[in-house]
Design an enzyme around this catalytic site. Structure first.
Site, PDB file in Angstrom:
ATOM      1  N   GLY A 182       3.600  -5.826   4.865  1.00 52.23           N
ATOM      2  CA  GLY A 182       3.596  -5.611   6.305  1.00 52.23           C
ATOM      3  C   GLY A 182       2.454  -4.706   6.720  1.00 52.23           C
ATOM      4  N   GLY A 215       4.276   0.564   6.335  1.00 51.38           N
ATOM      5  CA  GLY A 215       4.172   0.845   4.913  1.00 51.38           C
ATOM      6  C   GLY A 215       4.242   2.328   4.601  1.00 51.38           C
ATOM      7  N   GLU A 229       2.019  -4.039   0.027  1.00 51.20           N
ATOM      8  CA  GLU A 229       0.922  -4.947   0.376  1.00 51.20           C
ATOM      9  C   GLU A 229       0.767  -4.867   1.890  1.00 51.20           C
ATOM     10  OE1 GLU A 229      -0.442  -9.577  -0.415  1.00 51.20           O
ATOM     11  OE2 GLU A 229       1.678  -9.119  -0.187  1.00 51.20           O
ATOM     12  N   CYS A 246      -2.919 -11.598   6.136  1.00 47.95           N
ATOM     13  CA  CYS A 246      -3.549 -10.297   5.894  1.00 47.95           C
ATOM     14  C   CYS A 246      -4.875 -10.417   5.169  1.00 47.95           C
ATOM     15  CB  CYS A 246      -2.591  -9.369   5.130  1.00 47.95           C
ATOM     16  SG  CYS A 246      -1.992 -10.048   3.568  1.00 47.95           S
TER      17      CYS A 246
END
Length: 484
Positions: A234, A239, A256, A290
């Site tokens: 996310g 995070g 991640e 991402c």
């Protein structure tokens, strides 16, 4: 309470949705439900459980009871269960495909790509092993290095690739002998709940569970003392909160996070071949990946022709999922509003547009935005420094190699990057200076279950994929035996 699915059948009903706790399909402890909306039509999707703290406690207790038996199952036995699960997922592909389009908004082609990636990684990660290694065997001592499962893993999955990212975590946790609790995004919970329902046919009760909920559910899991490792995909902002929460019980976390990948295009490329390919990568899943190119640096000698070729591709993109090229809507309301804010910033600062526009599409009902290319904006503009996560990206002009490398690295992110040139010596020279966990040459966002994927700077902690990714779910144990 719904009945457990029969082990003799693998076909799923894609109309009803439940939590999976202790080998059973069930509603939340309060019976409350919620739903997301179809981003293409804005119609409500079906109801899903709104899990409570009691549901979390029950799932964790069950996972802890199941962990010893699952860890003692042979590696080959765990591999077989995962491969049988992958086969059943493939048999239900049509149902998952239709459901993914409705909840996430991907076009049919992009949804098929996600299912293909999912199968490749389920099977590929299931093939990996972490064998014991004799690191010394002398007349004085024998030393063995081995990996043992951490215990209970929780996977917090985002909405942009809900099936693929869930299955990477599922396979990595289960093949290494951990039990696993899946938490889907509130914006895309449906396919993930069906994954856990499918898992009832292949894994013992408590080995693979799933809980649907709202924004409270994630913090309950990350703070729970009965969970040993959290894998989160996310934003950087969330995070950091996950890591802070995990630190209070010293549980492992694998993060991640966001990316703002640069792509450096050199003057010797084949413009007609590379420009549409890069535009395709940048607009894939409406820019909601991402690790796709989000800042494209093009050498000044070919800049105008390259931008024109990218603009031609972007202007040809359709919103009809059965056409090629096509993209779907932005996946949910909050992200749509965020990208609208970036478009408003571009307009208010008078930045030049090479393709698309800064206004919402009046003829589209859902969260659709025109593929938009920003022409050589300042390096300090929001569209360059922030991760858009929408169908919008900047193209920037460069002249000197050292200068473009410095500009590409001038970001808090370090997930991926790419270099494009016919000169292999130049591409390797530039690639080795880029601060990113994955660097590609003449491609971008290419992934393989055999190879680890890490991150620099704020883009994450830990490794996904490969044997390095499996080790994130394990303790390292070294056995020393004194001989003689």
């Amino acid at each position: 309470m719904a009945d457990n699915a029969s082990s003799a059948h693998t076909k799923l009903d894609f109309t009803t949705f439940y939590n999976v706790i202790d080998g059973k399909l069930c509603n939340s402890s309060t019976g409350k439900t919620r739903c997301s909306v179809n981003p293409a039509t804005l119609h409500d999707n079906p109801q899903v459980p709104l899990s409570t703290r009691d549901d979390v406690d029950r799932a964790v207790e069950t996972a802890r009871k199941a962990r010893k038996a699952w860890a003692s199952t042979s590696w080959a036995g765990r591999q077989k269960a995962l491969k049988d699960f992958a086969d059943a997922f493939e048999a239900n592909g049509a149902g998952f495909l239709d459901l993914l389009i409705k909840e996430q908004g991907k076009s049919a082609k992009e949804s098929q790509i996600e299912l293909w990636l999912t199968l490749m990684f389920l099977r590929g990660l299931s093939d990996l092993t972490l064998p014991e290694e004799v690191v010394e065997n002398s007349d004085k001592r024998k030393v063995i290095s081995r990996y043992t499962p951490l215990g209970v893993a929780a996977g917090l999955v985002p909405w942009n690739y809900p099936i693929f990212l869930a299955c990477v975590k599922i396979a990595s946790a289960l093949v290494t002998g951990n039990t696993f609790i899946l938490k889907p995004s509130p914006h895309a919970p449906y396919c993930d709940l069906k994954l856990a329902e499918l898992g009832l046919q292949f894994f013992p009760p408590g080995v693979f569970q799933a809980l649907s909920g709202d924004d409270e559910l994630g913090p309950w899991l990350t703070a729970h003392p009965g969970i040993d490792v959290v894998s989160f995909t996310g934003s950087v902002e969330v995070g950091k909160k996950v890591m802070e929460s995990c630190s209070k019980t010293l549980k492992r976390c694998v993060l991640e996070l966001g990316g703002n990948d640069p792509a450096i295009v050199c003057q010797d490329v084949d413009i007609e071949a590379v420009a549409p390919k890069l535009a395709y990568f940048a607009l894939a899943n409406s820019g909601q990946i991402c690790v796709i190119p989000k800042r494209i640096y093009v050498h000044e000698s070919i800049y105008d022709r390259f931008v024109a070729a990218m603009a031609a591709f972007a202007n040809a993109v359709s919103f009809k999922g059965d056409e090629d090229p096509s993209i779907g809507p932005v996946s949910n309301g909050p992200q749509y509003e965020r990208v609208e804010g970036l478009l408003a910033d571009i307009e208010s600062n008078g930045l030049s547009i090479a393709a698309g526009n800064t206004k919402p599409l009046a003829d589209q009902k859902g969260f659709f935005l025109a593929p938009t290319i920003v022409d050589n904006p300042p390096d300090n503009s929001r569209i360059v420094t922030e991760e858009p996560f929408g169908p919008i990206f900047p193209v920037l002009k460069w002249s000197e190699e050292s200068e473009v490398i410095e500009r590409a690295n001038n970001t808090e992110y370090g997930l991926g990057a790419s270099v494009w040139s016919k000169d292999v010596y130049r591409t390797e020279r530039i690639a080795r200076q880029l601060e990113a966990g994955s660097v590609w040459v003449n491609t971008h966002a290419e992934v393989d279950p055999k190879f680890g994927s890490g991150a620099y700077k704020s883009s994450g902690i830990g490794v996904h994929y490969g044997v390095e990714g499996l080790k994130e779910y394990c303790n390292l144990q070294v056995l020393y035996t004194r001989l003689g």
